[in-house]
Design an enzyme around this catalytic site. Structure first.
Site, PDB file in Angstrom:
ATOM      1  N   HIS A 155       0.838  -1.198   0.000  1.00 49.26           N
ATOM      2  CA  HIS A 155       0.000   0.000   0.000  1.00 49.26           C
ATOM      3  C   HIS A 155       0.876   1.251   0.000  1.00 49.26           C
ATOM      4  O   HIS A 155       2.083   1.178   0.208  1.00 49.26           O
ATOM      5  CB  HIS A 155      -0.925   0.023   1.222  1.00 49.26           C
ATOM      6  CG  HIS A 155      -2.108  -0.876   1.097  1.00 49.26           C
ATOM      7  ND1 HIS A 155      -2.048  -2.220   1.406  1.00 49.26           N
ATOM      8  CD2 HIS A 155      -3.383  -0.639   0.684  1.00 49.26           C
ATOM      9  CE1 HIS A 155      -3.240  -2.766   1.196  1.00 49.26           C
ATOM     10  NE2 HIS A 155      -4.063  -1.829   0.763  1.00 49.26           N
ATOM     11  N   LYS A 159      -0.559   4.782   4.609  1.00 56.79           N
ATOM     12  CA  LYS A 159      -1.390   3.819   5.343  1.00 56.79           C
ATOM     13  C   LYS A 159      -0.796   3.579   6.723  1.00 56.79           C
ATOM     14  O   LYS A 159       0.409   3.360   6.864  1.00 56.79           O
ATOM     15  CB  LYS A 159      -1.509   2.504   4.576  1.00 56.79           C
ATOM     16  CG  LYS A 159      -2.519   1.535   5.192  1.00 56.79           C
ATOM     17  CD  LYS A 159      -2.849   0.403   4.235  1.00 56.79           C
ATOM     18  CE  LYS A 159      -3.833  -0.591   4.849  1.00 56.79           C
ATOM     19  NZ  LYS A 159      -5.111   0.065   5.227  1.00 56.79           N
TER      20      LYS A 159
END
Length: 269
Positions: A155, A159
């Site tokens: 990600h 995040k």
């Protein structure tokens, strides 16, 4: 009757996509939008913040200031979502929750709230990812007892939780199929002299880099062959559209806790 949607975290990356998804969907309209107290976006038009033009809905910092919604969509953080749940229970509002990173107490609070209101709670609102969950169950039944299983996810740098909620859900689907407890069979870090891999482990590896929207791959690896089941998201609109779809589906439910497997009717696959 048009379903009215409220969105918290309206100024964030996901919030802006949710505003756009609501605007593009049939049978729904944006009723309310919220941001944290002190945000410079409070008072701004939600549509203008999302880049789609004025909607007439001003961003507020207090759910009590605008209750003009039937379903609240929440992709924020656990501590905020738990407060929003209390409001929705007190005011009879339904919820679509995409927040990840809850501890056991947080998950129990969602379960308890669902006795009074209807909630869709999912780690991922992509149709493709939820199909992958079912494929993983099938693969685990066939290969899980003799293969090494590893979950790899990537990600963007912003995040804040790891592994991702989606990666954990993948592990949980596999573990449940194999009759294992992910808390005892999951391996979330390897460093130094670890010894040989245990056959019943479910391993996790995490990458955080750049602007990756979300990538997940699960390996079922044996000597001589490996099966990989993977999903790559290139746009957050995938998740936003799924969340709006969940909100529309939820409109007929009075109470109960559901996930995207229910929304997409995947239980019979």
């Amino acid at each position: 009757m048009t379903l009215k949607i409220g969105i918290v975290g309206a100024g964030g990356r996901m919030g802006r996509n949710l505003i756009t998804a609501v605007q593009n969907a049939e049978g729904v309209e944006l009723g309310a939008a919220f941001e944290r107290k002190g945000s410079s976006l409070v008072g701004a038009d939600a549509g203008e913040v999302a880049g789609i033009g004025a909607t007439g809905v001003k961003i507020s910092d207090d759910l009590n200031q605008n209750t003009n919604f039937d379903v609240l969509i929440d992709f924020t953080r656990p501590e905020g979502t738990l407060e929003h749940i209390k409001f929705c229970v007190a005011n009879g509002k339904k919820m679509v929750i995409g927040t990840t990173g809850f501890d056991d107490a947080g998950k129990q609070a969602i379960q308890t709230a669902a006795e009074q209101i209807s909630i869709v709670f999912a780690s991922n609102y992509s149709v493709g990812v939820n199909l992958v969950f079912k494929l993983l169950e099938k693969a685990a039944k066939v290969m899980g007892d003799y293969c090494d299983i590893e979950v790899i996810e990537a990600h963007h740098r912003h995040k804040v939780d790891a592994p991702s909620g989606t990666a954990l859900s993948m592990g949980e689907h596999i573990a449940k199929t194999l009759g294992r407890d992910l808390k005892t069979h999951g391996v979330f870090a390897r460093e130094g002299i670890t010894g040989e891999r245990k056959r019943d482990e479910i391993g996790f590896a995490t990458i955080r880099a750049g602007d990756v929207v979300g990538e997940h791959s699960v390996w079922f690896a044996d000597e001589g062959e490996r099966v990989e089941i993977a999903h790559k998201a290139s746009s957050r609109m995938t998740f936003a559209n799924g969340a709006v779809r969940a909100a529309k589906w939820l409109n007929t439910k009075q109470n109960g806790l559901f996930d995207m497997t229910d929304v997409l009717d995947l239980n019979n696959l």
